[in-house]
Design a protein around this motif. Structure first.
Motif, PDB file in Angstrom:
ATOM      1  N   ASP A   1       0.816  -1.223   0.000  1.00  0.00           N
ATOM      2  CA  ASP A   1       0.000   0.000   0.000  1.00  0.00           C
ATOM      3  C   ASP A   1       0.848   1.271   0.000  1.00  0.00           C
ATOM      4  O   ASP A   1       0.470   2.294   0.543  1.00  0.00           O
ATOM      5  CB  ASP A   1      -0.949   0.008   1.205  1.00  0.00           C
ATOM      6  N   THR A   2       2.000   1.208  -0.661  1.00  0.00           N
ATOM      7  CA  THR A   2       2.920   2.338  -0.692  1.00  0.00           C
ATOM      8  C   THR A   2       2.684   3.232  -1.911  1.00  0.00           C
ATOM      9  O   THR A   2       1.809   2.971  -2.743  1.00  0.00           O
ATOM     10  CB  THR A   2       4.370   1.822  -0.737  1.00  0.00           C
ATOM     11  N   THR A   3       3.522   4.261  -2.035  1.00  0.00           N
ATOM     12  CA  THR A   3       3.468   5.179  -3.187  1.00  0.00           C
ATOM     13  C   THR A   3       4.402   4.741  -4.305  1.00  0.00           C
ATOM     14  O   THR A   3       4.682   5.518  -5.214  1.00  0.00           O
ATOM     15  CB  THR A   3       3.863   6.602  -2.758  1.00  0.00           C
ATOM     16  N   GLU A   4       4.867   3.502  -4.247  1.00  0.00           N
ATOM     17  CA  GLU A   4       5.867   3.026  -5.210  1.00  0.00           C
ATOM     18  C   GLU A   4       5.445   3.290  -6.655  1.00  0.00           C
ATOM     19  O   GLU A   4       6.248   3.742  -7.474  1.00  0.00           O
ATOM     20  CB  GLU A   4       6.131   1.531  -4.981  1.00  0.00           C
ATOM     21  N   ALA A   5       4.186   3.049  -6.992  1.00  0.00           N
ATOM     22  CA  ALA A   5       3.742   3.262  -8.370  1.00  0.00           C
ATOM     23  C   ALA A   5       3.686   4.745  -8.731  1.00  0.00           C
ATOM     24  O   ALA A   5       4.029   5.128  -9.855  1.00  0.00           O
ATOM     25  CB  ALA A   5       2.383   2.611  -8.602  1.00  0.00           C
TER      26      ALA A   5
ATOM     27  N   ASP B   1      -7.253  -1.761  -5.197  1.00  0.00           N
ATOM     28  CA  ASP B   1      -8.017  -0.725  -5.894  1.00  0.00           C
ATOM     29  C   ASP B   1      -7.878   0.652  -5.243  1.00  0.00           C
ATOM     30  O   ASP B   1      -7.898   1.681  -5.942  1.00  0.00           O
ATOM     31  CB  ASP B   1      -9.501  -1.102  -5.946  1.00  0.00           C
ATOM     32  N   ILE B   2      -7.762   0.693  -3.920  1.00  0.00           N
ATOM     33  CA  ILE B   2      -7.624   1.981  -3.251  1.00  0.00           C
ATOM     34  C   ILE B   2      -6.278   2.610  -3.604  1.00  0.00           C
ATOM     35  O   ILE B   2      -6.189   3.812  -3.876  1.00  0.00           O
ATOM     36  CB  ILE B   2      -7.758   1.828  -1.719  1.00  0.00           C
ATOM     37  N   VAL B   3      -5.238   1.805  -3.607  1.00  0.00           N
ATOM     38  CA  VAL B   3      -3.927   2.305  -4.049  1.00  0.00           C
ATOM     39  C   VAL B   3      -4.031   2.813  -5.477  1.00  0.00           C
ATOM     40  O   VAL B   3      -3.509   3.884  -5.819  1.00  0.00           O
ATOM     41  CB  VAL B   3      -2.857   1.208  -3.937  1.00  0.00           C
ATOM     42  N   GLY B   4      -4.725   2.066  -6.325  1.00  0.00           N
ATOM     43  CA  GLY B   4      -4.894   2.484  -7.714  1.00  0.00           C
ATOM     44  C   GLY B   4      -5.613   3.810  -7.839  1.00  0.00           C
ATOM     45  O   GLY B   4      -5.206   4.684  -8.611  1.00  0.00           O
ATOM     46  N   SER B   5      -6.683   3.985  -7.074  1.00  0.00           N
ATOM     47  CA  SER B   5      -7.464   5.218  -7.182  1.00  0.00           C
ATOM     48  C   SER B   5      -6.672   6.425  -6.691  1.00  0.00           C
ATOM     49  O   SER B   5      -6.701   7.494  -7.316  1.00  0.00           O
ATOM     50  CB  SER B   5      -8.777   5.090  -6.399  1.00  0.00           C
ATOM     51  N   ILE B   6      -5.926   6.274  -5.587  1.00  0.00           N
ATOM     52  CA  ILE B   6      -5.131   7.393  -5.077  1.00  0.00           C
ATOM     53  C   ILE B   6      -3.994   7.722  -6.034  1.00  0.00           C
ATOM     54  O   ILE B   6      -3.639   8.894  -6.238  1.00  0.00           O
ATOM     55  CB  ILE B   6      -4.595   7.075  -3.666  1.00  0.00           C
ATOM     56  N   THR B   7      -3.422   6.694  -6.654  1.00  0.00           N
ATOM     57  CA  THR B   7      -2.335   6.903  -7.605  1.00  0.00           C
ATOM     58  C   THR B   7      -2.818   7.649  -8.843  1.00  0.00           C
ATOM     59  O   THR B   7      -2.181   8.604  -9.308  1.00  0.00           O
ATOM     60  CB  THR B   7      -1.706   5.556  -7.998  1.00  0.00           C
ATOM     61  N   VAL B   8      -3.950   7.237  -9.382  1.00  0.00           N
ATOM     62  CA  VAL B   8      -4.513   7.931 -10.532  1.00  0.00           C
ATOM     63  C   VAL B   8      -4.902   9.360 -10.165  1.00  0.00           C
ATOM     64  O   VAL B   8      -4.676  10.300 -10.941  1.00  0.00           O
ATOM     65  CB  VAL B   8      -5.725   7.163 -11.098  1.00  0.00           C
ATOM     66  N   ALA B   9      -5.464   9.541  -8.977  1.00  0.00           N
ATOM     67  CA  ALA B   9      -5.863  10.879  -8.542  1.00  0.00           C
ATOM     68  C   ALA B   9      -4.658  11.807  -8.432  1.00  0.00           C
ATOM     69  O   ALA B   9      -4.717  12.966  -8.863  1.00  0.00           O
ATOM     70  CB  ALA B   9      -6.590  10.799  -7.203  1.00  0.00           C
TER      71      ALA B   9
END
Length: 356
Positions: free
Chosen positions: A138-142, A175-183
């Motif tokens: 759940d990191t900011t790696e992406a 999915d939560i990591v994905g949504s924050i990353t896209v945002a």
């Protein structure tokens, strides 16, 4: 003095690289007193890691593995003219995975993150295809690499969302990591366009949701008012569950500029939002600093750096957001000159910006 889109784009990328290199030495100190003992009460330049710490064999001004992977992403975009997942995966297979061994203290930059270690095990040891890999880290790696996609597709929100989500799910499947990353990518794109990181930015992002350009589910009408009676449920399979990740930056920007809400000194935003590595700690703190110091790159990046904990991710994300707002000419020359790969990353950033 106006700032061009290209200057903002280069500023975002160089800002991220500066944040990465600045934090190489004092990375992951959760004991602020120990941080101050090792580096003094205020770090304002590039430093070498202490013996026994993360990245201990690296030199001041070097990049961590995050910076190394960001360069791979930028090269892939430049080579292909845009995001081609097969090419990016090929670069990881050829230029990263052979240089790591699946343990934390290894590879370019001296440390390999949780999600990249998982990829190593899945690709090298388990022989899984790229369609089968990924972890629930759940990191900011992406974000640390997909910010380059936000630059490339700053004026194409649909492609921005598609490319960032696809690339994120290579290594992080939550999915939560994905949504924050896209945002985050959508916010960075707005700043490259010349918008401000203020209380109105979420309204602009929500317009893109309403037009179908950003894949977030929402049932409210304008300004988060209740839906109209009889309105259709706009949900679609594959969309992120809610638009909350797009709403977050406006609330944080309001707090950053509200005289009744104070965090002093500003580096203590790391204590307010959390010092650990999780994306829900790092992204809000980065929004806060990037809004509060929107026209002051040095203050933003140094407060991100001096907050301890996962200050490398906080500095990368803050550096990109503020770099986009001030442009490359608004970044103090001393920070650019301190990068050991200065000429290479300036050239890569300029080539990427030219593709917008």
């Amino acid at each position: 003095m106006s700032i061009t889109v290209q200057e903002r784009a280069v500023g975002a990328i160089i800002g991220a690289f500066i944040g990465d290199a600045l934090a190489l030495g004092p990375h992951w100190y959760y004991d602020i007193e120990q941080l101050h003992q090792d580096y003094g009460v205020w770090i304002d330049t590039f430093t070498e890691p202490k013996k026994g710490r993360y990245h201990e064999n690296e030199k001041a001004g070097n990049f961590s593995q995050s910076g190394y992977i960001l360069k791979l992403m930028i090269r892939s975009i430049i080579d292909q003219g845009g995001y081609v997942q097969k090419d990016f995966c090929k670069k990881l297979d050829e230029d990263l995975l052979p240089k790591i061994d699946g343990t934390p203290i290894s590879g370019p930059g001296g440390y390999t993150s949780q999600s990249i270690r998982a990829i190593y095990r899945q690709r090298i040891e388990q022989k899984l295809s790229w369609d089968e890999v990924g972890s629930r880290a759940d990191t900011t790696e992406a974000i640390e690499r997909t910010l380059a996609l936000a630059v490339r597709y700053a004026f194409d929100p649909k492609e921005l969302a598609r490319s960032i989500s696809n690339n994120t799910f290579l290594t992080q499947v939550d999915d939560i990591v994905g949504s924050i990353t896209v945002a985050y990518g959508a916010v960075l794109a707005q700043l490259i366009q010349g918008e401000k990181l203020d209380k109105d930015i979420s309204t602009k992002l929500m317009r893109l949701v309403k037009s179908g350009d950003l894949p977030f589910h929402t049932v409210t009408s304008n300004n988060l008012q209740p839906p109209k009676t009889g309105s259709k449920d706009p949900s679609n399979i594959g969309l992120f569950a809610s638009p909350d990740a797009l709403l977050t930056p406006s609330f944080i920007a309001q707090a950053a500029n509200d005289p009744d809400i104070t965090i002093e000194p500003a580096w203590k935003a790391s204590l307010v939002y959390g010092m650990p590595c999780a994306i829900y700690h790092i992204v809000p703190a980065s929004y806060y600093l990037a809004s509060r110091f929107h026209n002051d790159f040095e203050s933003a990046i140094l407060h991100a750096l001096n907050g301890g904990g996962q200050n490398q991710a906080r500095s990368i994300l803050t550096g990109a957001l503020v770099g986009a707002q001030v442009g490359i000419n608004g970044i103090p020359k001393k920070f650019i000159d301190g990068l050991n790969e200065k000429e290479e990353v300036l050239a890569l950033s300029s080539k990427l910006a030219a593709l917008i």
